[in-house]
Design an enzyme around this catalytic site. Structure first.
Site, PDB file in Angstrom:
ATOM      1  N   SER A   1       3.883   1.076   6.779  1.00  0.00           N
ATOM      2  CA  SER A   1       4.654   0.044   7.457  1.00  0.00           C
ATOM      3  C   SER A   1       5.914   0.022   6.572  1.00  0.00           C
ATOM      4  O   SER A   1       6.134  -0.371   5.445  1.00  0.00           O
ATOM      5  CB  SER A   1       3.716  -1.149   6.938  1.00  0.00           C
ATOM      6  OG  SER A   1       4.774  -2.513   7.072  1.00  0.00           O
TER       7      SER A   1
ATOM      8  N   HIS B   1       4.416   2.243  11.300  1.00  0.00           N
ATOM      9  CA  HIS B   1       4.118   0.958  11.854  1.00  0.00           C
ATOM     10  C   HIS B   1       5.322  -0.002  11.521  1.00  0.00           C
ATOM     11  O   HIS B   1       5.641  -0.053  10.545  1.00  0.00           O
ATOM     12  CB  HIS B   1       2.794   0.566  10.751  1.00  0.00           C
ATOM     13  CG  HIS B   1       2.389  -0.671  11.011  1.00  0.00           C
ATOM     14  ND1 HIS B   1       1.424  -1.003  12.191  1.00  0.00           N
ATOM     15  CD2 HIS B   1       2.341  -2.007  10.618  1.00  0.00           C
ATOM     16  CE1 HIS B   1       1.054  -2.345  12.369  1.00  0.00           C
ATOM     17  NE2 HIS B   1       1.693  -3.076  11.064  1.00  0.00           N
TER      18      HIS B   1
ATOM     19  N   ASP C   1       6.598  -3.862  11.753  1.00  0.00           N
ATOM     20  CA  ASP C   1       6.058  -5.201  11.563  1.00  0.00           C
ATOM     21  C   ASP C   1       7.134  -6.199  12.025  1.00  0.00           C
ATOM     22  O   ASP C   1       8.229  -6.372  11.543  1.00  0.00           O
ATOM     23  CB  ASP C   1       5.758  -5.876  10.348  1.00  0.00           C
ATOM     24  CG  ASP C   1       4.518  -4.925   9.822  1.00  0.00           C
ATOM     25  OD1 ASP C   1       3.513  -5.053  10.515  1.00  0.00           O
ATOM     26  OD2 ASP C   1       4.244  -4.269   8.717  1.00  0.00           O
TER      27      ASP C   1
ATOM     28  N   MET D   1       8.424 -10.245  12.887  1.00  0.00           N
ATOM     29  CA  MET D   1       7.766 -11.553  12.512  1.00  0.00           C
ATOM     30  C   MET D   1       8.915 -12.512  12.805  1.00  0.00           C
ATOM     31  O   MET D   1      10.088 -12.016  12.566  1.00  0.00           O
ATOM     32  CB  MET D   1       7.841 -11.180  11.006  1.00  0.00           C
ATOM     33  CG  MET D   1       6.673 -10.507  10.430  1.00  0.00           C
ATOM     34  SD  MET D   1       6.765 -10.601   8.446  1.00  0.00           S
ATOM     35  CE  MET D   1       5.299  -9.314   8.313  1.00  0.00           C
TER      36      MET D   1
ATOM     37  N   HIS E   1       3.751  -4.034  15.635  1.00  0.00           N
ATOM     38  CA  HIS E   1       2.806  -4.999  15.362  1.00  0.00           C
ATOM     39  C   HIS E   1       3.546  -6.404  15.689  1.00  0.00           C
ATOM     40  O   HIS E   1       4.616  -6.873  14.777  1.00  0.00           O
ATOM     41  CB  HIS E   1       2.594  -4.846  13.985  1.00  0.00           C
ATOM     42  CG  HIS E   1       1.655  -5.951  13.616  1.00  0.00           C
ATOM     43  ND1 HIS E   1       1.041  -6.089  12.248  1.00  0.00           N
ATOM     44  CD2 HIS E   1       0.856  -6.904  14.105  1.00  0.00           C
ATOM     45  CE1 HIS E   1       0.280  -7.239  12.153  1.00  0.00           C
ATOM     46  NE2 HIS E   1       0.076  -7.931  13.511  1.00  0.00           N
TER      47      HIS E   1
ATOM     48  N   MET F   1       4.032 -10.117  15.376  1.00  0.00           N
ATOM     49  CA  MET F   1       3.498 -11.339  14.732  1.00  0.00           C
ATOM     50  C   MET F   1       4.519 -12.423  15.274  1.00  0.00           C
ATOM     51  O   MET F   1       5.364 -13.091  14.578  1.00  0.00           O
ATOM     52  CB  MET F   1       3.694 -11.071  13.168  1.00  0.00           C
ATOM     53  CG  MET F   1       2.446 -10.253  12.921  1.00  0.00           C
ATOM     54  SD  MET F   1       2.824  -9.433  10.921  1.00  0.00           S
ATOM     55  CE  MET F   1       3.612  -8.410  11.222  1.00  0.00           C
TER      56      MET F   1
ATOM     57  N   MET G   1      -6.850  -7.519  10.821  1.00  0.00           N
ATOM     58  CA  MET G   1      -5.828  -7.972   9.448  1.00  0.00           C
ATOM     59  C   MET G   1      -6.813  -8.276   8.364  1.00  0.00           C
ATOM     60  O   MET G   1      -7.710  -8.978   8.416  1.00  0.00           O
ATOM     61  CB  MET G   1      -4.864  -9.124   9.826  1.00  0.00           C
ATOM     62  CG  MET G   1      -4.082  -9.091  10.990  1.00  0.00           C
ATOM     63  SD  MET G   1      -2.728  -7.742  10.773  1.00  0.00           S
ATOM     64  CE  MET G   1      -2.297  -8.412   9.075  1.00  0.00           C
TER      65      MET G   1
ATOM     66  N   GLY H   1       2.110 -11.831   7.488  1.00  0.00           N
ATOM     67  CA  GLY H   1       3.315 -12.537   7.174  1.00  0.00           C
ATOM     68  C   GLY H   1       3.990 -11.881   6.092  1.00  0.00           C
ATOM     69  O   GLY H   1       5.327 -11.945   5.953  1.00  0.00           O
TER      70      GLY H   1
ATOM     71  N   GLY I   1       4.063  -8.337   3.018  1.00  0.00           N
ATOM     72  CA  GLY I   1       3.428  -7.159   2.321  1.00  0.00           C
ATOM     73  C   GLY I   1       2.995  -7.482   0.944  1.00  0.00           C
ATOM     74  O   GLY I   1       3.259  -8.610   0.480  1.00  0.00           O
ATOM     75  N   GLY I   2       2.304  -6.444   0.525  1.00  0.00           N
ATOM     76  CA  GLY I   2       1.817  -6.843  -0.730  1.00  0.00           C
ATOM     77  C   GLY I   2       0.852  -7.679  -1.276  1.00  0.00           C
ATOM     78  O   GLY I   2       0.676  -8.077  -2.408  1.00  0.00           O
TER      79      GLY I   2
ATOM     80  N   ASP J   1      -4.954  -3.385   8.656  1.00  0.00           N
ATOM     81  CA  ASP J   1      -3.493  -3.938   8.209  1.00  0.00           C
ATOM     82  C   ASP J   1      -3.763  -4.892   7.042  1.00  0.00           C
ATOM     83  O   ASP J   1      -4.025  -5.948   7.228  1.00  0.00           O
ATOM     84  CB  ASP J   1      -2.773  -4.360   9.309  1.00  0.00           C
ATOM     85  CG  ASP J   1      -1.053  -4.572   8.991  1.00  0.00           C
ATOM     86  OD1 ASP J   1      -0.896  -4.167   8.025  1.00  0.00           O
ATOM     87  OD2 ASP J   1      -0.475  -4.915   9.989  1.00  0.00           O
ATOM     88  N   GLY J   2      -3.233  -4.511   5.861  1.00  0.00           N
ATOM     89  CA  GLY J   2      -3.021  -5.278   4.803  1.00  0.00           C
ATOM     90  C   GLY J   2      -3.962  -4.659   3.372  1.00  0.00           C
ATOM     91  O   GLY J   2      -5.173  -4.599   3.655  1.00  0.00           O
ATOM     92  N   GLY J   3      -3.144  -4.727   2.258  1.00  0.00           N
ATOM     93  CA  GLY J   3      -3.933  -4.137   1.280  1.00  0.00           C
ATOM     94  C   GLY J   3      -4.535  -2.902   0.949  1.00  0.00           C
ATOM     95  O   GLY J   3      -5.660  -2.900   0.344  1.00  0.00           O
TER      96      GLY J   3
ATOM     97  N   SER K   1       3.008  -1.134   0.761  1.00  0.00           N
ATOM     98  CA  SER K   1       3.472  -0.976  -0.667  1.00  0.00           C
ATOM     99  C   SER K   1       2.754   0.283  -1.321  1.00  0.00           C
ATOM    100  O   SER K   1       3.056   0.911  -2.067  1.00  0.00           O
ATOM    101  CB  SER K   1       2.861  -2.363  -1.473  1.00  0.00           C
ATOM    102  OG  SER K   1       2.336  -3.177  -0.760  1.00  0.00           O
TER     103      SER K   1
END
Ligand code: DX5
Ligand code: ZN
Length: 233
Positions: free
Chosen positions: A13, A38, A40, A42, A71, A73, A142, A147, A149-150, A178-180, A201
């Site tokens: 991402s 990817h 993002d 927003m 993606h 959002m 998700m 909203g 990263g990290g 997506d996420g973590g 990240s």
């Protein structure tokens, strides 16, 4: 785009990349083994953060050889689909929670000849997709609240992935996480049936455009952890 398959795909991402150097960042992660890129988007309305829009996607596009996975959002979605198609998205993913007519949104995306993805926030159950399974090419689960990263991986989503995998049967639909995502969480979702792993990240940390090997090591670690979990499962 390559034909559908369920092999593990790593999708960095660029939300975690250098915003002043997107072109070189995209080229660097692809050269270091990324399968998809990817992107993002927003809007500061659907999510509490603003990133960039279709103009930036269009500027990035020539620097991506493979799949540009966008993606969204944003809310509303439909009025902007054509802009993101013109910007060169290969996959356009909209949130189920972004409006009352997700089915119409998915139809509109596919009508443009682009793959249609649907993203689910952590509180949205897998079953919300029961009547959409033949209208989608990708489900984005998700594993953080969208909203930023990290953030930390939300473990309750692993069961959702397992349920979705069962619901899909042999339909050619990707399950994206997506996420973590990092080498400790990737195995959990890979074993549960995910095939596309977005990582911000965990890919961009410890590397740079001038030291791209760091990206390569990060991508390889996530991939190896996910593939090992697949083989064990
Ligand atoms: C979150 C974005 C993610 C994010 C992932 O709203 O959709 O793609 O960049 O970042 P990490 O991998 O750092 O959680
Ligand atoms: Zn994303």
């Amino acid at each position: 785009m390559t034909p559908f398959n369920r092999s593990i795909k790593i999708a960095p991402s660029i939300l975690a990349a250098d915003f002043a150097n997107f072109g070189a960042e995209c080229a660097a992660v692809e050269a270091q083994g990324a399968d998809w890129v990817h992107v993002d988007v927003m809007d500061g309305h659907f999510v509490p953060n603003i990133s960039f829009g279709a103009t930036t996607c269009a500027a990035i596009r020539p620097h991506i050889k493979g799949t540009m996975d966008v993606h969204l959002m944003i809310s509303p979605v439909d009025a902007y689909i054509a802009n993101f198609v013109d910007a060169g998205a290969d996959i356009l993913t909209a949130h189920l929670e972004a409006g009352p007519h997700i089915h119409r949104t998915l139809q509109a995306i596919r009508a443009h000849g682009v793959k249609a993805g649907v993203a689910l926030n952590p509180a949205t159950p897998a079953e919300a997709l029961t009547h959409l399974l033949d209208d989608i090419d990708l489900i984005c689960v998700m594993t953080v609240n969208p909203g930023f990263g990290g953030q930390s991986f939300i473990a309750s989503q692993v069961e959702k992935v397992r349920t979705l995998r069962r619901m899909l049967g042999d339909r050619p639909v990707h399950i994206e996480i997506d996420g973590g995502v990092d080498p400790t969480t990737a195995p959990l979702v890979a074993a549960a049936g995910a095939d596309v792993l977005v990582a911000g990240s965990a890919v961009f940390r410890g590397g740079s455009v001038s030291e791209p090997d760091g990206y390569g090591r990060n991508i390889a670690r996530i991939r190896a952890a996910a593939e090992a979990a697949r083989e064990a499962g």
